[in-house]
Enzyme design. Structure first.
Site, mmCIF file in Angstrom:
data_model
loop_
_atom_site.group_PDB
_atom_site.id
_atom_site.type_symbol
_atom_site.label_atom_id
_atom_site.label_comp_id
_atom_site.label_asym_id
_atom_site.label_seq_id
_atom_site.Cartn_x
_atom_site.Cartn_y
_atom_site.Cartn_z
ATOM 1 N N TYR A 132 -5.732 -15.700 -13.756
ATOM 2 C CA TYR A 132 -4.772 -14.677 -13.309
ATOM 3 C C TYR A 132 -4.953 -13.370 -14.080
ATOM 4 O O TYR A 132 -4.937 -12.292 -13.502
ATOM 5 C CB TYR A 132 -3.333 -15.195 -13.499
ATOM 6 C CG TYR A 132 -2.307 -14.279 -12.865
ATOM 7 C CD1 TYR A 132 -1.930 -14.455 -11.534
ATOM 8 C CD2 TYR A 132 -1.737 -13.234 -13.580
ATOM 9 C CE1 TYR A 132 -1.022 -13.607 -10.937
ATOM 10 C CE2 TYR A 132 -0.825 -12.378 -12.983
ATOM 11 C CZ TYR A 132 -0.464 -12.573 -11.667
ATOM 12 O OH TYR A 132 0.431 -11.727 -11.072
ATOM 13 N N PHE B 145 -8.683 9.686 7.776
ATOM 14 C CA PHE B 145 -8.909 8.350 8.308
ATOM 15 C C PHE B 145 -7.529 7.829 8.712
ATOM 16 O O PHE B 145 -6.516 8.240 8.137
ATOM 17 C CB PHE B 145 -9.608 7.427 7.290
ATOM 18 C CG PHE B 145 -9.879 6.078 7.895
ATOM 19 C CD1 PHE B 145 -10.790 5.955 8.928
ATOM 20 C CD2 PHE B 145 -9.175 4.960 7.486
ATOM 21 C CE1 PHE B 145 -10.989 4.732 9.550
ATOM 22 C CE2 PHE B 145 -9.391 3.726 8.106
ATOM 23 C CZ PHE B 145 -10.290 3.617 9.136
ATOM 24 N N THR B 146 -7.487 6.951 9.704
ATOM 25 C CA THR B 146 -6.194 6.523 10.276
ATOM 26 C C THR B 146 -5.187 6.052 9.220
ATOM 27 O O THR B 146 -4.035 6.494 9.211
ATOM 28 C CB THR B 146 -6.409 5.377 11.287
ATOM 29 O OG1 THR B 146 -7.266 4.415 10.674
ATOM 30 C CG2 THR B 146 -7.040 5.882 12.569
ATOM 31 N N ASP C 253 -12.662 9.863 -1.318
ATOM 32 C CA ASP C 253 -12.720 8.539 -0.707
ATOM 33 C C ASP C 253 -14.194 8.172 -0.579
ATOM 34 O O ASP C 253 -14.934 8.776 0.206
ATOM 35 C CB ASP C 253 -12.034 8.602 0.672
ATOM 36 C CG ASP C 253 -12.079 7.281 1.427
ATOM 37 O OD1 ASP C 253 -12.869 6.402 1.052
ATOM 38 O OD2 ASP C 253 -11.317 7.135 2.406
ATOM 39 N N LYS D 183 -16.576 -1.880 2.512
ATOM 40 C CA LYS D 183 -17.747 -1.078 2.888
ATOM 41 C C LYS D 183 -18.566 -0.799 1.632
ATOM 42 O O LYS D 183 -19.681 -1.255 1.501
ATOM 43 C CB LYS D 183 -17.296 0.250 3.512
ATOM 44 C CG LYS D 183 -16.547 0.091 4.823
ATOM 45 C CD LYS D 183 -15.932 1.403 5.248
ATOM 46 C CE LYS D 183 -15.029 1.231 6.445
ATOM 47 N NZ LYS D 183 -15.627 1.616 7.706
ATOM 48 N N ARG E 274 -12.324 5.406 19.194
ATOM 49 C CA ARG E 274 -12.004 6.390 18.158
ATOM 50 C C ARG E 274 -11.614 7.674 18.881
ATOM 51 O O ARG E 274 -12.363 8.620 18.983
ATOM 52 C CB ARG E 274 -13.207 6.647 17.242
ATOM 53 C CG ARG E 274 -13.678 5.457 16.443
ATOM 54 C CD ARG E 274 -12.874 5.165 15.194
ATOM 55 N NE ARG E 274 -11.592 4.525 15.411
ATOM 56 C CZ ARG E 274 -10.814 4.052 14.436
ATOM 57 N NH1 ARG E 274 -11.171 4.117 13.186
ATOM 58 N NH2 ARG E 274 -9.654 3.518 14.705
ATOM 59 N N PHE F 146 -3.831 1.823 17.831
ATOM 60 C CA PHE F 146 -5.111 1.253 18.247
ATOM 61 C C PHE F 146 -5.289 -0.189 17.807
ATOM 62 O O PHE F 146 -6.073 -0.928 18.375
ATOM 63 C CB PHE F 146 -6.272 2.110 17.716
ATOM 64 C CG PHE F 146 -6.348 2.143 16.221
ATOM 65 C CD1 PHE F 146 -5.572 3.024 15.498
ATOM 66 C CD2 PHE F 146 -7.188 1.281 15.532
ATOM 67 C CE1 PHE F 146 -5.626 3.049 14.110
ATOM 68 C CE2 PHE F 146 -7.258 1.293 14.152
ATOM 69 C CZ PHE F 146 -6.469 2.184 13.441
#
Ligand code: F0G
Length: 476
Positions: A75, A127-128, A217, A260, A383, A449
């Protein structure tokens, strides 16, 4: 090749495979109907080539898999965390690392700490999940990419760059309401288009003069590093590590989705500023998990640590962009409208041009994504307008770009699979007049979406399938 053709070469070999099925057109017609014409709602067993996303589905290397077995499961104080922290220190050279379960979790925490009601966050493109989290805290976004960003066909090498003049104007107009500036390297929603190292430096100079932090990002940074190295004169003689270090040196806070970046599953934030670190640290255990795992399994942290090291290997990071370039150039040869220059993440079809006979009120990108699935079993991602949110007055907000994203998860698809996708997309382009529109059936309030459902305005899908059966009588 001898004939001058550029062929991307796989710098890896296949060691583990997963079986996939190609279901016939009648089956696909039914599956997309049940999914409300939303490819997110398809079951993966009904999909042949899953080009929905590159998130969490990149191929892992043997070294990542073996590192997972060395995980120090506990942990608190896991060695796996410290190994990941050390790798991130090498690539970004920041003093502190805070873990989170994925990219949007970082966006949540960062927005909580930095965004207040009335805040405006300038950025190259949203970005969404970024936009949703900033809005959730009462702020809003301001997109100020260079004009070229909105041009589908272009030879601009860094379409993801921020327009520096517009950034100056934003500070003049909004002043203290700007808590930070955000750069996405590279931009997801406008076609995986990169930003230049120079742009990062220029944006930082403006931020510095206003005493505002610059947030980067880096979820798609591996592709962006490849483009900096191959497209930016000043980076040609630098190693990938040097480019990455240099980019990081000009930003104050880095966050990423390790679904990613690092080709595994997780996320995190790196920074050197102590105050920012302390503010974010306070809420990591509350929302994510203890400071040495932040919602990630120790196994995933081991895999990310190896994946992050791989980001510095030019042969590894070339694979994505080179396959995308191949796909884009084959489609262009067939006259299919695609975003150019080829970017990272995937190949992006321009649904506005592809389906120019439909108005934007018919959800061109969603219609194209539904039609492509019917004729190929290829799952892409809408998109466009579906990925937007309604205007504050309740009217529909039509996206300036309507793209069908065909993601190429890194090192997953073979050349013949890409050729199959190109062949079916070309067939669909030749029969595009048969593709009709969609309208809302079930519209969620937020992130529409993901689980919104649409229905066709008439029986165009049946007619498309019938035409397909004329050319491919066995249904495949
Ligand atoms: N930032 C960028 C640039 C992204 O592409 C994503 C995710 C996120 C943040 C959020 O990260 O998914 O780990 O929470 N993009 C995925 C996609 C979902 O399909 O493009 P996450």
């Amino acid at each position: 090749m001898r004939n001058g053709e550029e062929l991307p070469l796989e710098m890896h070999k296949v060691k583990i495979v997963q079986r996939i099925d190609l279901k016939p057109v009648e089956h696909r017609l039914q599956a997309i109907d049940e999914a409300g014409n939303n490819t997110f709602l398809l079951r993966n067993r009904d999909v042949f080539l899953d080009m929905l996303t590159d998130s969490g589905v990149n191929a892992m290397s043997n070294l990542q898999q073996s590192a997972m077995l060395t995980a120090d499961d506990c942990y608190a104080g896991s060695e796996s965390f410290y190994r990941l922290e050390a790798e991130l220190k090498k690539v970004f050279n920041k003093k502190y690392f805070l873990p989170a379960h994925q990219g949007r979790a970082c966006e949540h925490l960062i927005s909580r700490v930095l965004v207040k009601p009335g805040s405006i966050v300038p950025m190259n493109y949203h970005f969404t999940t970024t936009k949703a989290h900033i809005r959730l805290q009462g702020g809003d976004i301001l997109e100020i990419p260079i004009d070229e960003a909105y041009k589908i066909e272009s030879d601009c090498l860094f379409k993801g760059n921020i327009d520096i003049d517009k950034l100056h104007e934003a500070f003049e107009q909004y002043g203290d309401r700007i808590p930070f500036v955000r750069l996405e390297a590279g931009t997801n929603l406008i076609g995986g288009q990169p930003i230049s190292l120079q742009n990062i430096k220029d944006v930082k100079a403006v931020c510095k003069s206003h005493g505002v932090p610059l947030v980067l990002d880096t979820s798609l940074m591996q592709d962006n590093l490849y483009f900096m190295k191959t497209r930016e004169e000043s980076c040609k003689d630098m190693t990938i590590l040097e480019i990455c270090n240099e980019a990081a040196a000009h930003v104050d806070l880095i966050y990423f989705s390790a679904r990613k970046f690092g080709c595994a599953k997780g996320g995190g934030m790196c920074m050197s500023d102590e105050k920012l670190f302390e503010a974010l640290r306070e809420i990591v255990p509350l929302f994510e998990g203890f400071l040495t795992y932040g919602g990630m399994s120790d196994k995933e942290m081991e895999a990310i640590a190896v994946g992050v090291r791989d980001v510095l290997d030019f042969d590894v990071i070339s694979q994505g962009p080179q396959f995308i370039k191949y796909m884009v150039s084959e489609l262009r040869k067939a006259g299919v409208p695609v975003v150019t220059p080829a970017g990272g993440l995937g190949c992006h079809l321009d649904a506005k041009q592809f389906l120019s006979h439909l108005g934007c009120e018919y959800f061109q990108s969603a219609s194209l994504s539904s039609a492509l699935y019917i004729v190929s079993g290829v799952r892409g991602m809408e998109r466009g307008t579906m990925a937007e949110e309604r205007n504050p007055d309740g009217s529909e907000h039509y996206s300036p770009v309507e793209l069908l994203r065909l993601a190429l998860p890194r090192r997953v698809f073979t050349m013949s699979q890409i050729k199959y996708a190109v062949d079916r997309i070309t067939w669909l382009y030749e029969n595009r007049h048969l593709v009709g529109g969609l309208k809302w059936k079930e519209e969620p309030r937020i992130l529409r979406f993901f689980f919104g459902k649409l229905e066709p305005v008439d029986d165009w899908q049946r007619k498309l399938a019938d035409r397909f059966l004329q050319d491919f009588p066995n249904g495949y």
